[in-house]
Scaffold this motif. Sequence first.
Motif, PDB file in Angstrom:
ATOM      1  N   GLY A  43       0.819  -1.091   0.034  1.00  0.00           N
ATOM      2  CA  GLY A  43       0.020  -0.057  -0.075  1.00  0.00           C
ATOM      3  C   GLY A  43       1.064   1.323   0.023  1.00  0.00           C
ATOM      4  N   ASN A  44       1.918   1.253   0.696  1.00  0.00           N
ATOM      5  CA  ASN A  44       2.715   2.589   0.709  1.00  0.00           C
ATOM      6  C   ASN A  44       3.739   2.505  -0.379  1.00  0.00           C
ATOM      7  N   ARG A  45       3.697   1.714  -1.495  1.00  0.00           N
ATOM      8  CA  ARG A  45       4.514   1.526  -2.462  1.00  0.00           C
ATOM      9  C   ARG A  45       4.149   2.637  -3.652  1.00  0.00           C
ATOM     10  N   SER A  46       5.287   2.768  -4.457  1.00  0.00           N
ATOM     11  CA  SER A  46       4.710   3.594  -5.793  1.00  0.00           C
ATOM     12  C   SER A  46       3.980   2.861  -6.657  1.00  0.00           C
ATOM     13  N   PHE A  47       3.346   3.386  -7.658  1.00  0.00           N
ATOM     14  CA  PHE A  47       2.740   2.501  -8.567  1.00  0.00           C
ATOM     15  C   PHE A  47       3.496   1.564  -9.384  1.00  0.00           C
ATOM     16  N   LYS A  48       4.933   2.241  -9.855  1.00  0.00           N
ATOM     17  CA  LYS A  48       5.796   1.341 -10.609  1.00  0.00           C
ATOM     18  C   LYS A  48       6.207   0.149  -9.550  1.00  0.00           C
ATOM     19  N   THR A  49       6.615   0.440  -8.595  1.00  0.00           N
ATOM     20  CA  THR A  49       6.970  -0.593  -7.576  1.00  0.00           C
ATOM     21  C   THR A  49       6.078  -1.856  -7.456  1.00  0.00           C
ATOM     22  N   ILE A  50       4.562  -1.261  -7.312  1.00  0.00           N
ATOM     23  CA  ILE A  50       3.684  -2.411  -7.158  1.00  0.00           C
ATOM     24  C   ILE A  50       3.474  -3.269  -8.465  1.00  0.00           C
ATOM     25  N   TYR A  51       3.611  -2.254  -9.657  1.00  0.00           N
ATOM     26  CA  TYR A  51       3.456  -3.119 -10.972  1.00  0.00           C
ATOM     27  C   TYR A  51       4.435  -4.184 -10.939  1.00  0.00           C
ATOM     28  N   GLU A  52       5.796  -3.687 -10.722  1.00  0.00           N
ATOM     29  CA  GLU A  52       6.803  -4.579 -10.878  1.00  0.00           C
ATOM     30  C   GLU A  52       6.625  -5.801 -10.096  1.00  0.00           C
ATOM     31  N   TYR A  53       6.423  -5.745  -8.822  1.00  0.00           N
ATOM     32  CA  TYR A  53       6.200  -6.794  -8.034  1.00  0.00           C
ATOM     33  C   TYR A  53       4.988  -7.739  -8.428  1.00  0.00           C
ATOM     34  N   THR A  54       3.930  -7.037  -8.751  1.00  0.00           N
ATOM     35  CA  THR A  54       2.951  -7.896  -9.175  1.00  0.00           C
ATOM     36  C   THR A  54       3.276  -8.681 -10.460  1.00  0.00           C
ATOM     37  N   LEU A  55       3.950  -7.808 -11.405  1.00  0.00           N
ATOM     38  CA  LEU A  55       4.257  -8.712 -12.756  1.00  0.00           C
ATOM     39  C   LEU A  55       5.246  -9.805 -12.522  1.00  0.00           C
ATOM     40  N   GLU A  56       6.076  -9.581 -11.689  1.00  0.00           N
ATOM     41  CA  GLU A  56       7.089 -10.734 -11.197  1.00  0.00           C
ATOM     42  C   GLU A  56       6.344 -11.730 -10.692  1.00  0.00           C
ATOM     43  N   SER A  57       5.426 -11.614  -9.654  1.00  0.00           N
ATOM     44  CA  SER A  57       4.750 -12.854  -9.163  1.00  0.00           C
ATOM     45  C   SER A  57       3.811 -13.566  -9.974  1.00  0.00           C
ATOM     46  N   VAL A  58       3.111 -12.638 -11.272  1.00  0.00           N
ATOM     47  CA  VAL A  58       2.301 -13.211 -12.192  1.00  0.00           C
ATOM     48  C   VAL A  58       3.353 -14.164 -12.923  1.00  0.00           C
ATOM     49  N   LYS A  59       4.336 -13.730 -13.236  1.00  0.00           N
ATOM     50  CA  LYS A  59       5.213 -14.276 -14.321  1.00  0.00           C
ATOM     51  C   LYS A  59       5.669 -15.792 -13.580  1.00  0.00           C
ATOM     52  N   TYR A  60       5.849 -15.496 -12.293  1.00  0.00           N
ATOM     53  CA  TYR A  60       6.320 -16.822 -11.716  1.00  0.00           C
ATOM     54  C   TYR A  60       5.185 -17.877 -11.760  1.00  0.00           C
TER      55      TYR A  60
END
Length: 81
Positions: A43-60
Motif C-alpha cells: 500500500g505505501n509503495r509507488s505505482f511502478k514498484t507495485i506493478y513490478e512486484y505484481t508482474l514478477e509474481s504473475v510471471k512466476y
Amino acid sequence: MEQGPIGIFDSGYGGLTVLREIVKVLPDHDFLYLGDNARTPYGNRSFKTIYEYTLESVKYLLNEDCPLIILACNTASAKAL
C-alpha cells in the motif's frame, strides 16, 4: 488432460481467506498460493514498484503452469491490474 494449478497471489497472508473460499467451491482443483511476505505491505509503495512486484509474481505463477491466476491483493488489483 491434466490441468495446472490455479494460482492465487497476494502481497501477504490475507489472500489465504480467498483461497479457503475458492477451495470450498472448487475442491477438485489444485492451487498454488504465492504470498509476497518479504515485501509486504504494498500500500505505501509507488505505482511502478507495485506493478513490478505484481508482474514478477504473475510471471512466476505462469511459469508454474497456472492456467488461471487470481489476484487476491487489493492493492495489486487496484494499481497494477
